[in-house]
Enzyme design. Structure first.
Site, PDB file in Angstrom:
ATOM      1  N   ASP A  45      -9.670  17.984 -37.631  1.00  9.49           N
ATOM      2  CA  ASP A  45      -9.079  16.655 -37.502  1.00  9.49           C
ATOM      3  C   ASP A  45      -7.573  16.699 -37.738  1.00  9.49           C
ATOM      4  O   ASP A  45      -7.095  17.453 -38.582  1.00  9.49           O
ATOM      5  CB  ASP A  45      -9.748  15.717 -38.519  1.00  9.49           C
ATOM      6  CG  ASP A  45      -9.414  14.268 -38.281  1.00  9.49           C
ATOM      7  OD1 ASP A  45      -8.955  13.927 -37.177  1.00  9.49           O
ATOM      8  OD2 ASP A  45      -9.618  13.457 -39.205  1.00  9.49           O
ATOM      9  N   GLY A  46      -6.843  15.875 -37.002  1.00  6.10           N
ATOM     10  CA  GLY A  46      -5.426  15.688 -37.281  1.00  6.10           C
ATOM     11  C   GLY A  46      -4.470  16.133 -36.185  1.00  6.10           C
ATOM     12  O   GLY A  46      -3.252  16.081 -36.379  1.00  6.10           O
ATOM     13  N   ARG A  58       0.386  13.094 -27.891  1.00 11.04           N
ATOM     14  CA  ARG A  58      -0.806  13.530 -28.612  1.00 11.04           C
ATOM     15  C   ARG A  58      -1.387  14.815 -28.024  1.00 11.04           C
ATOM     16  O   ARG A  58      -1.912  15.666 -28.757  1.00 11.04           O
ATOM     17  CB  ARG A  58      -1.867  12.422 -28.589  1.00 11.04           C
ATOM     18  CG  ARG A  58      -1.504  11.218 -29.439  1.00 11.04           C
ATOM     19  CD  ARG A  58      -2.548  10.112 -29.301  1.00 11.04           C
ATOM     20  NE  ARG A  58      -3.877  10.556 -29.695  1.00 11.04           N
ATOM     21  CZ  ARG A  58      -4.327  10.523 -30.957  1.00 11.04           C
ATOM     22  NH1 ARG A  58      -3.537  10.089 -31.934  1.00 11.04           N
ATOM     23  NH2 ARG A  58      -5.546  10.932 -31.238  1.00 11.04           N
ATOM     24  N   HIS A  62      -3.082  18.522 -29.502  1.00 15.51           N
ATOM     25  CA  HIS A  62      -4.347  19.166 -29.143  1.00 15.51           C
ATOM     26  C   HIS A  62      -4.114  20.610 -28.691  1.00 15.51           C
ATOM     27  O   HIS A  62      -4.910  21.506 -29.002  1.00 15.51           O
ATOM     28  CB  HIS A  62      -5.040  18.370 -28.039  1.00 15.51           C
ATOM     29  CG  HIS A  62      -5.460  16.999 -28.476  1.00 15.51           C
ATOM     30  ND1 HIS A  62      -6.221  16.785 -29.610  1.00 15.51           N
ATOM     31  CD2 HIS A  62      -5.232  15.772 -27.935  1.00 15.51           C
ATOM     32  CE1 HIS A  62      -6.441  15.483 -29.744  1.00 15.51           C
ATOM     33  NE2 HIS A  62      -5.845  14.858 -28.746  1.00 15.51           N
ATOM     34  N   GLU A  92     -18.269  10.086 -29.154  1.00 15.41           N
ATOM     35  CA  GLU A  92     -17.493   8.863 -29.341  1.00 15.41           C
ATOM     36  C   GLU A  92     -16.079   8.972 -28.776  1.00 15.41           C
ATOM     37  O   GLU A  92     -15.400   7.964 -28.566  1.00 15.41           O
ATOM     38  CB  GLU A  92     -17.411   8.509 -30.834  1.00 15.41           C
ATOM     39  CG  GLU A  92     -18.721   8.029 -31.447  1.00 15.41           C
ATOM     40  CD  GLU A  92     -19.639   9.164 -31.849  1.00 15.41           C
ATOM     41  OE1 GLU A  92     -19.166  10.331 -31.906  1.00 15.41           O
ATOM     42  OE2 GLU A  92     -20.840   8.911 -32.073  1.00 15.41           O
ATOM     43  N   LEU A 156     -19.184  37.821 -34.042  1.00 17.08           N
ATOM     44  CA  LEU A 156     -19.098  36.447 -34.539  1.00 17.08           C
ATOM     45  C   LEU A 156     -19.696  35.511 -33.497  1.00 17.08           C
ATOM     46  O   LEU A 156     -19.421  35.660 -32.304  1.00 17.08           O
ATOM     47  CB  LEU A 156     -17.640  36.057 -34.809  1.00 17.08           C
ATOM     48  CG  LEU A 156     -17.388  34.598 -35.233  1.00 17.08           C
ATOM     49  CD1 LEU A 156     -17.780  34.391 -36.694  1.00 17.08           C
ATOM     50  CD2 LEU A 156     -15.925  34.209 -35.022  1.00 17.08           C
ATOM     51  N   ARG A 206     -13.586  19.767 -43.501  1.00 17.30           N
ATOM     52  CA  ARG A 206     -12.906  18.782 -42.669  1.00 17.30           C
ATOM     53  C   ARG A 206     -11.432  18.780 -43.028  1.00 17.30           C
ATOM     54  O   ARG A 206     -11.064  18.651 -44.198  1.00 17.30           O
ATOM     55  CB  ARG A 206     -13.476  17.377 -42.854  1.00 17.30           C
ATOM     56  CG  ARG A 206     -12.709  16.371 -41.961  1.00 17.30           C
ATOM     57  CD  ARG A 206     -13.298  14.998 -41.940  1.00 17.30           C
ATOM     58  NE  ARG A 206     -12.534  14.154 -41.008  1.00 17.30           N
ATOM     59  CZ  ARG A 206     -13.056  13.245 -40.201  1.00 17.30           C
ATOM     60  NH1 ARG A 206     -14.360  13.056 -40.198  1.00 17.30           N
ATOM     61  NH2 ARG A 206     -12.301  12.537 -39.394  1.00 17.30           N
ATOM     62  N   ILE A 213     -18.047  13.013 -42.504  1.00 19.63           N
ATOM     63  CA  ILE A 213     -18.420  14.066 -41.563  1.00 19.63           C
ATOM     64  C   ILE A 213     -18.526  13.557 -40.132  1.00 19.63           C
ATOM     65  O   ILE A 213     -18.698  14.349 -39.208  1.00 19.63           O
ATOM     66  CB  ILE A 213     -19.719  14.781 -41.989  1.00 19.63           C
ATOM     67  CG1 ILE A 213     -20.897  13.808 -42.065  1.00 19.63           C
ATOM     68  CG2 ILE A 213     -19.521  15.489 -43.309  1.00 19.63           C
ATOM     69  CD1 ILE A 213     -22.218  14.502 -42.365  1.00 19.63           C
TER      70      ILE A 213
END
Length: 268
Positions: A45-46, A58, A62, A92, A156, A206, A213
């Site tokens: 987030d952020g 923005r 990203h 969402e 991984l 987070r 969450i």
């Protein structure tokens, strides 16, 4: 992942004074002396706030988030983490401005083309978890090709939750069982979910200062240790990851047992 970003302020919460390991030698010491989680999950987030504070679009945030993810994947692999799950695009997030959503979809396509060959060389296996029906043919094809290209890697497992929601995952698993006429039990529901191929997360991180969450791994995070960082995702570096792992190693995971039972089991 790439792209998670939520509104709200960064916050001023104090999560404790933790010593970070930032050199190769320190990483080696950490691997020997600290309990490293097998599976780490991250709500990244952020990104948007990181860009806004720099008076940038923005989408630039990203893109910087992709760089942070690349760094995090490498750091997890070096520290012995076997599974990394990241929240890239939630169900969402379609409610965001159309230009941002379109930019994120294009960024996903570009990131796949650029990152997958290197991930394959580094032994990373990609899984994309989420509803694919609402995605473009180009994005769906990119996801499938990336999974195929890394299918035999074992260093991984990188799960990218894209067009994903925890409630969706539970609902689609129950619907699949019902359609097959199978009983819905805890075990069968778990096996029908999008994350059935890996153990549940040991540590859920987070970034960005928010303490929730947000519909991420609702079923799988039942016993995960939660760690909230005030750092925005583009600023979440190796030292921040080491802080989270150190905090995890200092906790006692009881899974319903008493502390005395855990200590006795360790001494046996």
């Amino acid at each position: 992942v790439l792209f998670r970003s939520a509104g709200g302020g960064q916050g001023t919460r104090n999560h404790g004074n933790l010593t970070a390991c930032t050199t190769p030698q320190a990483v080696s010491v950490m691997a020997d002396s600290t309990v490293v989680p097998h599976h780490i999950a991250i709500v990244m987030d952020g990104n948007g706030r990181w860009a806004s504070r720099r008076l940038l679009p923005r989408l630039v945030g990203h893109k910087q988030g992709v760089e942070s993810l690349r760094r995090c994947v490498r750091a997890c692999r070096e520290r012995g983490v076997r599974v990394l799950t990241v929240f890239a695009f939630s169900s969402e997030n379609w409610n965001r401005p159309q230009d941002e959503v379109s930019g994120l979809m294009e960024l996903m396509a570009m990131a796949l083309a650029r990152e997958v060959p290197q991930l394959a060389k580094e032994g990373v296996r990609l899984h994309f978890v989420g509803e694919r029906a609402g995605l473009s043919d180009k994005v769906r094809a990119g996801l499938a090709q990336s999974e195929d290209a890394t299918a035999h890697n074992t260093a991984l497992v990188l799960n990218v939750c894209f067009n994903y929601g925890g409630r969706w995952d539970i609902a689609q698993a129950a619907a699949a069982l019902a359609q097959r006429g199978e009983p819905i039990t805890e075990a069968s529901l778990h096996a029908a979910m999008g994350m059935a191929h890996v153990p549940d997360p040991d540590l859920l991180i987070r970034t960005g200062g928010e303490m929730r969450i947000s519909n991420f791994l609702l079923w799988q995070a039942a016993y995960s240790e939660l760690y909230f960082s005030d750092r925005l995702w583009p600023d979440f570096d190796e030292a921040a990851l080491d802080e989270a792992i150190s905090a995890y190693g200092a906790r006692e995971r009881r899974f319903g047992k008493t502390s005395e039972q855990i200590q006795a089991a360790r001494s046996a």
